[in-house]
Design a protein around this motif. Sequence first.
Motif, PDB file in Angstrom:
ATOM      1  N   MET A  12       0.837  -1.183   0.000  1.00 38.95           N
ATOM      2  CA  MET A  12       0.000   0.000   0.000  1.00 38.95           C
ATOM      3  C   MET A  12       0.877   1.240   0.000  1.00 38.95           C
ATOM      4  N   LYS A  13       0.528   2.158  -0.840  1.00 35.99           N
ATOM      5  CA  LYS A  13       1.242   3.423  -0.929  1.00 35.99           C
ATOM      6  C   LYS A  13       0.492   4.453  -0.075  1.00 35.99           C
ATOM      7  N   THR A  14       1.205   5.122   0.821  1.00 36.57           N
ATOM      8  CA  THR A  14       0.588   6.150   1.672  1.00 36.57           C
ATOM      9  C   THR A  14       1.286   7.483   1.451  1.00 36.57           C
ATOM     10  N   GLU A  15       0.494   8.538   1.586  1.00 37.33           N
ATOM     11  CA  GLU A  15       1.021   9.893   1.409  1.00 37.33           C
ATOM     12  C   GLU A  15       0.298  10.825   2.375  1.00 37.33           C
ATOM     13  N   ILE A  16       1.052  11.709   3.017  1.00 42.89           N
ATOM     14  CA  ILE A  16       0.459  12.688   3.928  1.00 42.89           C
ATOM     15  C   ILE A  16      -0.067  13.853   3.092  1.00 42.89           C
ATOM     16  N   ILE A  17      -1.377  14.078   3.149  1.00 42.04           N
ATOM     17  CA  ILE A  17      -2.010  15.168   2.410  1.00 42.04           C
ATOM     18  C   ILE A  17      -1.973  16.460   3.228  1.00 42.04           C
ATOM     19  N   ASN A  18      -2.313  16.353   4.518  1.00 42.83           N
ATOM     20  CA  ASN A  18      -2.367  17.527   5.371  1.00 42.83           C
ATOM     21  C   ASN A  18      -1.968  17.125   6.785  1.00 42.83           C
ATOM     22  N   GLU A  19      -1.124  17.929   7.418  1.00 41.24           N
ATOM     23  CA  GLU A  19      -0.734  17.713   8.808  1.00 41.24           C
ATOM     24  C   GLU A  19      -0.746  19.069   9.503  1.00 41.24           C
ATOM     25  N   LYS A  20      -1.646  19.213  10.476  1.00 42.31           N
ATOM     26  CA  LYS A  20      -1.802  20.501  11.140  1.00 42.31           C
ATOM     27  C   LYS A  20      -1.677  20.313  12.647  1.00 42.31           C
ATOM     28  N   ASN A  21      -0.850  21.133  13.289  1.00 39.43           N
ATOM     29  CA  ASN A  21      -0.753  21.121  14.746  1.00 39.43           C
ATOM     30  C   ASN A  21      -1.870  21.962  15.330  1.00 39.43           C
ATOM     31  N   ASN A  22      -2.530  21.426  16.354  1.00 39.79           N
ATOM     32  CA  ASN A  22      -3.581  22.142  17.055  1.00 39.79           C
ATOM     33  C   ASN A  22      -3.129  22.316  18.504  1.00 39.79           C
ATOM     34  N   PRO A  23      -2.532  23.459  18.841  1.00 39.83           N
ATOM     35  CA  PRO A  23      -1.993  23.636  20.195  1.00 39.83           C
ATOM     36  C   PRO A  23      -3.067  23.732  21.275  1.00 39.83           C
ATOM     37  N   LEU A  24      -4.288  24.097  20.909  1.00 37.56           N
ATOM     38  CA  LEU A  24      -5.364  24.186  21.897  1.00 37.56           C
ATOM     39  C   LEU A  24      -5.673  22.817  22.488  1.00 37.56           C
ATOM     40  N   PHE A  25      -5.749  21.798  21.640  1.00 39.81           N
ATOM     41  CA  PHE A  25      -6.029  20.441  22.103  1.00 39.81           C
ATOM     42  C   PHE A  25      -4.771  19.591  22.215  1.00 39.81           C
ATOM     43  N   ASN A  26      -3.618  20.167  21.903  1.00 37.08           N
ATOM     44  CA  ASN A  26      -2.327  19.486  21.983  1.00 37.08           C
ATOM     45  C   ASN A  26      -2.331  18.203  21.157  1.00 37.08           C
ATOM     46  N   ARG A  27      -2.640  18.345  19.862  1.00 36.41           N
ATOM     47  CA  ARG A  27      -2.705  17.195  18.961  1.00 36.41           C
ATOM     48  C   ARG A  27      -2.315  17.598  17.552  1.00 36.41           C
ATOM     49  N   LYS A  28      -2.053  16.582  16.722  1.00 34.81           N
ATOM     50  CA  LYS A  28      -1.839  16.774  15.294  1.00 34.81           C
ATOM     51  C   LYS A  28      -3.076  16.250  14.578  1.00 34.81           C
ATOM     52  N   GLU A  29      -3.623  17.048  13.683  1.00 36.26           N
ATOM     53  CA  GLU A  29      -4.757  16.625  12.876  1.00 36.26           C
ATOM     54  C   GLU A  29      -4.211  16.293  11.490  1.00 36.26           C
ATOM     55  N   ILE A  30      -4.328  15.025  11.099  1.00 34.83           N
ATOM     56  CA  ILE A  30      -3.694  14.579   9.863  1.00 34.83           C
ATOM     57  C   ILE A  30      -4.709  13.992   8.885  1.00 34.83           C
ATOM     58  N   ILE A  31      -4.359  14.086   7.621  1.00 38.81           N
ATOM     59  CA  ILE A  31      -5.109  13.436   6.555  1.00 38.81           C
ATOM     60  C   ILE A  31      -4.100  12.663   5.711  1.00 38.81           C
ATOM     61  N   LEU A  32      -4.296  11.358   5.623  1.00 38.22           N
ATOM     62  CA  LEU A  32      -3.440  10.485   4.828  1.00 38.22           C
ATOM     63  C   LEU A  32      -4.208   9.990   3.612  1.00 38.22           C
ATOM     64  N   GLU A  33      -3.510   9.807   2.509  1.00 37.22           N
ATOM     65  CA  GLU A  33      -4.117   9.201   1.334  1.00 37.22           C
ATOM     66  C   GLU A  33      -3.457   7.841   1.113  1.00 37.22           C
ATOM     67  N   VAL A  34      -4.283   6.808   1.027  1.00 36.88           N
ATOM     68  CA  VAL A  34      -3.807   5.441   0.899  1.00 36.88           C
ATOM     69  C   VAL A  34      -4.311   4.872  -0.417  1.00 36.88           C
ATOM     70  N   GLU A  35      -3.427   4.192  -1.137  1.00 33.51           N
ATOM     71  CA  GLU A  35      -3.801   3.536  -2.374  1.00 33.51           C
ATOM     72  C   GLU A  35      -3.936   2.049  -2.086  1.00 33.51           C
ATOM     73  N   SER A  36      -5.147   1.496  -2.329  1.00 35.49           N
ATOM     74  CA  SER A  36      -5.409   0.102  -2.016  1.00 35.49           C
ATOM     75  C   SER A  36      -6.516  -0.426  -2.917  1.00 35.49           C
TER      76      SER A  36
END
Length: 85
Positions: free
Chosen positions: A1-25
């Motif tokens: 499976m090929k994976t690619e990070i589309i969007n990675e955003k730090n959210n300091p209010l909730f102390n987390r990373k909000e990510i979107i990955l694209e997977v080919e399957s």
Amino acid sequence: MKTEIINEKNNPLFNRKEIILEVESEITPSHVEAEKIVSEKFKAPSETFKIKKIQGNFGSKTFRINANVYSSKEEKEGIEPKVKL
């Protein structure tokens, strides 16, 4: 499976990373497969992230995985809503 990070955003209010990955399957990845992909990509144990959505388009072999990656298990449990069993 090929994976690619589309969007990675730090959210300091909730102390987390909000990510979107694209997977080919060939088929839609299950929740277990999505957790494995995110844990390998971000070197995080499965207790520290929440898979929000696995989305695919009809006829397409690419799927998007939306997830929130927290720095610790306690922070995840304090922010994410509880699920009734």
